[in-house]
Enzyme design. Structure first.
Site, PDB file in Angstrom:
ATOM      1  CB  CYS A 208      -0.919   0.016   1.206  1.00  0.00           C
ATOM      2  SG  CYS A 208      -1.991   1.475   1.256  1.00  0.00           S
TER       3      CYS A 208
ATOM      4  CE  LYS B 247       0.310  -6.375  -4.417  1.00  0.00           C
ATOM      5  NZ  LYS B 247      -0.849  -5.534  -4.759  1.00  0.00           N
TER       6      LYS B 247
ATOM      7  CG  HIS C  76       2.805  -3.776  -7.516  1.00  0.00           C
ATOM      8  ND1 HIS C  76       1.896  -2.866  -7.009  1.00  0.00           N
ATOM      9  CD2 HIS C  76       2.949  -3.455  -8.824  1.00  0.00           C
ATOM     10  CE1 HIS C  76       1.538  -2.026  -7.968  1.00  0.00           C
ATOM     11  NE2 HIS C  76       2.163  -2.376  -9.080  1.00  0.00           N
TER      12      HIS C  76
ATOM     13  CG  ASN D 282       0.076  -6.894  -8.499  1.00  0.00           C
ATOM     14  OD1 ASN D 282       0.222  -5.929  -7.762  1.00  0.00           O
ATOM     15  ND2 ASN D 282      -0.990  -7.053  -9.237  1.00  0.00           N
ATOM     16  N   GLY D 283       1.013  -6.660 -11.705  1.00  0.00           N
ATOM     17  CA  GLY D 283       1.235  -5.420 -12.428  1.00  0.00           C
ATOM     18  C   GLY D 283       0.879  -5.493 -13.899  1.00  0.00           C
ATOM     19  CG  ASP D 284       1.553  -2.850 -15.947  1.00  0.00           C
ATOM     20  OD1 ASP D 284       0.891  -2.062 -15.238  1.00  0.00           O
ATOM     21  OD2 ASP D 284       2.750  -2.685 -16.207  1.00  0.00           O
TER      22      ASP D 284
ATOM     23  NE  ARG E  36      -3.195  -0.227 -11.819  1.00  0.00           N
ATOM     24  CZ  ARG E  36      -2.494   0.357 -12.789  1.00  0.00           C
ATOM     25  NH1 ARG E  36      -2.846   1.545 -13.239  1.00  0.00           N
ATOM     26  NH2 ARG E  36      -1.445  -0.238 -13.318  1.00  0.00           N
TER      27      ARG E  36
END
Length: 261
Positions: free
Chosen positions: A23, A62, A92, A124-126, A150
């Site tokens: 976060c 994470k 991430h 994690n990512g995109d 997302r």
């Protein structure tokens, strides 16, 4: 956090417990939580060791690549997470400073996965299409799975696309049905009184701030859409599709009012 772990195991029926070091929100970070824990390694070690010692559930972690854009530290931490008792690690591929800008660094995630072995590492990512998902398994063999954030807010049907290996040119009415289902879940959870309606409305409008970024497959010149792609204004194939594409929050209220009550 150790006491919370004990309570969760004793009183809840859950599959695992996750420690979120990702976060980037300023309030959380300044209080030492989220990615702020990446600056406090001794505290972090105490947290992870203590939690893993009091639970039989898988303990997952994470993390981001680090706090600062030019100083990755996750590769030094993932072997320690493994030794401290983590069952699985998600990386991430951005720093706290990067937030959600720039492309996620999957090469770096692959490096972390090798260093954490035999503890599995997810990336994690995109991820916004089944091609994005499949590219990970082909190009990054040490990464054992993918976490989606997302992408699921922009395209809640993304998991169907991945499972069926296709692009779903979902209609505006089908998207509206998803929103209706969400509203019903919200009112069931928070209640249909004034407070419950306010909570449901709040989270619905927050969700629409992601969902409007979706570009219908049938309107794309070169699918698939990339997650940081920001299209110019366009007219949809019907009025509802046009309304759903608006970046204006007053239009999100229009979606809510006549269509969702």
């Amino acid at each position: 956090m150790t006491r919370c772990t004990q309570l969760l195991e004793e009183q809840m029926s859950i599959n695992f417990i996750d420690v979120n070091l990702g976060c980037p929100i300023e309030l959380v970070y300044q209080q030492g939580g989220g990615s702020g824990l990446l600056r406090r390694e001794k505290v972090l070690e105490s947290v992870v060791r203590s939690m893993s010692n009091v639970t039989n559930l898988p303990l997952t972690i994470k993390t981001r690549t680090g706090v600062y854009t030019d100083k990755n530290i996750a590769h030094t931490l993932v072997p320690k997470f493994r030794d401290w008792g983590a069952s699985l690690i998600t990386v991430h591929g951005r720093s706290r400073e990067q937030r959600y800008t720039r492309n996620a660094d999957w090469n770096y995630i692959e490096t972390c996965a090798k260093l954490a072995s035999p503890t599995p590492v997810f990336g994690n990512g995109d991820i916004l299409s089944y091609e994005d998902y499949e590219r990970v398994s082909i190009d990054y063999p040490s990464i054992k799975g993918v976490m989606i954030g997302r992408g699921a807010l922009i395209k809640p049907w993304l998991f169907t696309e991945i499972k069926e290996k296709r692009h779903w040119d979902i209609s505006s009415s089908e998207r509206l049905d998803i929103l209706r289902k969400y509203v019903n879940y919200g009112l069931e959870h928070w209640g249909s009184d004034t407070k419950g309606v306010e909570n449901t409305r709040r989270f619905l409008l927050e969700w629409l701030s992601f969902m409007y970024r979706y570009i219908p497959v049938g309107l794309l010149e070169e699918p698939p859409q990339k997650i940081n792609q920001r299209p110019p204004g366009y007219r949809g194939r019907d009025d509802l599709e046009t309304l759903m594409a608006s970046a204006n929050c007053t239009d999100w209220i229009k979606i809510r009012t006549p269509h969702l009550g």
